[in-house]
Write a protein that holds these residues in place. Sequence first.
Motif, PDB file in Angstrom:
ATOM      1  N   ASP A   1      56.497  56.516  36.727  1.00 28.98           N
ATOM      2  CA  ASP A   1      55.477  55.462  36.793  1.00 28.98           C
ATOM      3  C   ASP A   1      55.095  55.186  38.245  1.00 28.98           C
ATOM      4  O   ASP A   1      55.916  55.306  39.151  1.00 28.98           O
ATOM      5  N   ASN A   2      53.840  54.800  38.450  1.00 32.20           N
ATOM      6  CA  ASN A   2      53.395  54.421  39.788  1.00 32.20           C
ATOM      7  C   ASN A   2      54.084  53.132  40.223  1.00 32.20           C
ATOM      8  O   ASN A   2      54.263  52.213  39.427  1.00 32.20           O
ATOM      9  N   VAL A   3      54.492  53.074  41.491  1.00 33.85           N
ATOM     10  CA  VAL A   3      55.170  51.898  42.019  1.00 33.85           C
ATOM     11  C   VAL A   3      54.123  50.859  42.428  1.00 33.85           C
ATOM     12  O   VAL A   3      53.219  51.144  43.209  1.00 33.85           O
ATOM     13  N   MET A   4      54.255  49.660  41.879  1.00 36.22           N
ATOM     14  CA  MET A   4      53.312  48.596  42.231  1.00 36.22           C
ATOM     15  C   MET A   4      53.473  48.195  43.694  1.00 36.22           C
ATOM     16  O   MET A   4      54.580  48.196  44.238  1.00 36.22           O
ATOM     17  N   GLN A   5      52.357  47.832  44.337  1.00 36.14           N
ATOM     18  CA  GLN A   5      52.397  47.405  45.736  1.00 36.14           C
ATOM     19  C   GLN A   5      51.979  45.952  45.918  1.00 36.14           C
ATOM     20  O   GLN A   5      52.586  45.228  46.694  1.00 36.14           O
ATOM     21  N   ALA A   6      50.961  45.517  45.212  1.00 34.39           N
ATOM     22  CA  ALA A   6      50.493  44.143  45.401  1.00 34.39           C
ATOM     23  C   ALA A   6      49.766  43.663  44.163  1.00 34.39           C
ATOM     24  O   ALA A   6      49.126  44.442  43.454  1.00 34.39           O
ATOM     25  N   HIS A   7      49.884  42.361  43.932  1.00 30.02           N
ATOM     26  CA  HIS A   7      49.182  41.755  42.804  1.00 30.02           C
ATOM     27  C   HIS A   7      48.787  40.337  43.186  1.00 30.02           C
ATOM     28  O   HIS A   7      49.607  39.562  43.693  1.00 30.02           O
ATOM     29  N   LEU A   8      47.510  39.988  42.970  1.00 34.51           N
ATOM     30  CA  LEU A   8      46.997  38.652  43.246  1.00 34.51           C
ATOM     31  C   LEU A   8      46.689  37.947  41.932  1.00 34.51           C
ATOM     32  O   LEU A   8      46.113  38.535  41.017  1.00 34.51           O
ATOM     33  N   TYR A   9      47.069  36.695  41.856  1.00 35.77           N
ATOM     34  CA  TYR A   9      46.784  35.917  40.649  1.00 35.77           C
ATOM     35  C   TYR A   9      46.582  34.452  41.033  1.00 35.77           C
ATOM     36  O   TYR A   9      46.752  34.077  42.194  1.00 35.77           O
ATOM     37  N   ARG A  10      46.199  33.636  40.068  1.00 31.69           N
ATOM     38  CA  ARG A  10      45.915  32.211  40.278  1.00 31.69           C
ATOM     39  C   ARG A  10      44.838  32.024  41.350  1.00 31.69           C
ATOM     40  O   ARG A  10      44.861  31.058  42.117  1.00 31.69           O
ATOM     41  N   ASN A  11      43.879  32.936  41.397  1.00 32.66           N
ATOM     42  CA  ASN A  11      42.806  32.844  42.383  1.00 32.66           C
ATOM     43  C   ASN A  11      41.825  31.737  42.009  1.00 32.66           C
ATOM     44  O   ASN A  11      41.478  31.564  40.837  1.00 32.66           O
ATOM     45  N   GLN A  12      41.366  31.025  43.030  1.00 31.10           N
ATOM     46  CA  GLN A  12      40.344  30.007  42.853  1.00 31.10           C
ATOM     47  C   GLN A  12      39.601  29.835  44.166  1.00 31.10           C
ATOM     48  O   GLN A  12      40.113  30.195  45.231  1.00 31.10           O
ATOM     49  N   TYR A  13      38.387  29.289  44.085  1.00 29.98           N
ATOM     50  CA  TYR A  13      37.627  29.083  45.310  1.00 29.98           C
ATOM     51  C   TYR A  13      36.787  27.826  45.192  1.00 29.98           C
ATOM     52  O   TYR A  13      36.502  27.321  44.096  1.00 29.98           O
ATOM     53  N   ILE A  14      36.372  27.319  46.348  1.00 29.54           N
ATOM     54  CA  ILE A  14      35.411  26.222  46.440  1.00 29.54           C
ATOM     55  C   ILE A  14      34.569  26.458  47.680  1.00 29.54           C
ATOM     56  O   ILE A  14      35.076  26.901  48.711  1.00 29.54           O
ATOM     57  N   ALA A  15      33.276  26.206  47.562  1.00 31.56           N
ATOM     58  CA  ALA A  15      32.353  26.322  48.690  1.00 31.56           C
ATOM     59  C   ALA A  15      31.464  25.085  48.704  1.00 31.56           C
ATOM     60  O   ALA A  15      30.988  24.642  47.646  1.00 31.56           O
ATOM     61  N   VAL A  16      31.243  24.543  49.894  1.00 28.06           N
ATOM     62  CA  VAL A  16      30.421  23.343  50.047  1.00 28.06           C
ATOM     63  C   VAL A  16      29.336  23.647  51.068  1.00 28.06           C
ATOM     64  O   VAL A  16      29.627  23.968  52.228  1.00 28.06           O
ATOM     65  N   GLY A  17      28.089  23.560  50.642  1.00 24.63           N
ATOM     66  CA  GLY A  17      26.953  23.748  51.527  1.00 24.63           C
ATOM     67  C   GLY A  17      26.397  22.411  51.977  1.00 24.63           C
ATOM     68  O   GLY A  17      25.985  21.605  51.140  1.00 24.63           O
ATOM     69  N   ARG A  18      26.422  22.154  53.293  1.00 22.62           N
ATOM     70  CA  ARG A  18      25.903  20.895  53.849  1.00 22.62           C
ATOM     71  C   ARG A  18      24.640  21.218  54.624  1.00 22.62           C
ATOM     72  O   ARG A  18      24.683  21.994  55.585  1.00 22.62           O
ATOM     73  N   TRP A  19      23.551  20.639  54.217  1.00 20.46           N
ATOM     74  CA  TRP A  19      22.301  21.043  54.857  1.00 20.46           C
ATOM     75  C   TRP A  19      21.431  19.901  55.315  1.00 20.46           C
ATOM     76  O   TRP A  19      20.397  20.111  55.949  1.00 20.46           O
ATOM     77  N   ARG A  20      21.777  18.648  55.034  1.00 16.54           N
ATOM     78  CA  ARG A  20      20.923  17.548  55.469  1.00 16.54           C
ATOM     79  C   ARG A  20      21.790  16.424  56.029  1.00 16.54           C
ATOM     80  O   ARG A  20      22.857  16.190  55.509  1.00 16.54           O
TER      81      ARG A  20
END
Length: 224
Positions: free
Chosen positions: A205-224
Amino acid sequence: MSKNWTEREVRAGDAIPPDALNDELRVQRSSITTLDRDQLPSNYVDETRLEQYALVRVWTSDRFPTTTDEQGEQQAARDSSVPARAWISDTYQLDSGTWQDVSGGSITMSGFKGGNLYIEWAGAGYIYSAFSYSSVTDRPGNPKYLNLRIVVNGIVVAERRGPSYHEAFRCFGNQQLPPGDLTVQFQFRITQNTDLDPLTDSGGDNVMQAHLYRNQYIAVGRWR
């Protein structure tokens, strides 16, 4: 509309009082705006008087990406040839150490009005570190970790060294951007392999190297 930057014409050799320029600016401001904000009631500007997205616009996802069987796990570089007890994870058979999009591609954040964008990506990562050091004593160690970065419209907004072993992470930054839809990439890069790294286990079997989980993001655009 003509502007005289003093209350009287300047003559050669005259000394201008320090407040002369301020007085002129106050006069011009009053003639342009008609009403000074100080004259408005304290509760004049509230949610009922503001148009949608008048001050900021927010894009967020608490499970990203959402197209995998387990929401919030990486979609890119998912190798199904790892042992059944392991995650479907990034391996050297799929990835020799290049930048990978967590979602397998870019996402679009539409309706950005232009201005300052704050963006943050958080999650957890498991990095296989069992072979960071080898029995070959004349070779340096090869510690395993992830590089992380956020790219918006081709601009690297934030970049950092990410987790090693099994850790949570945050990656965030801000950037001045023109108005228009935003093309966003949340990317990771595993540590490049060496000739001492095992690629398969005793069962093939291929040996695992990395795994990402529980990903989330937030972006806030301030323009005025």
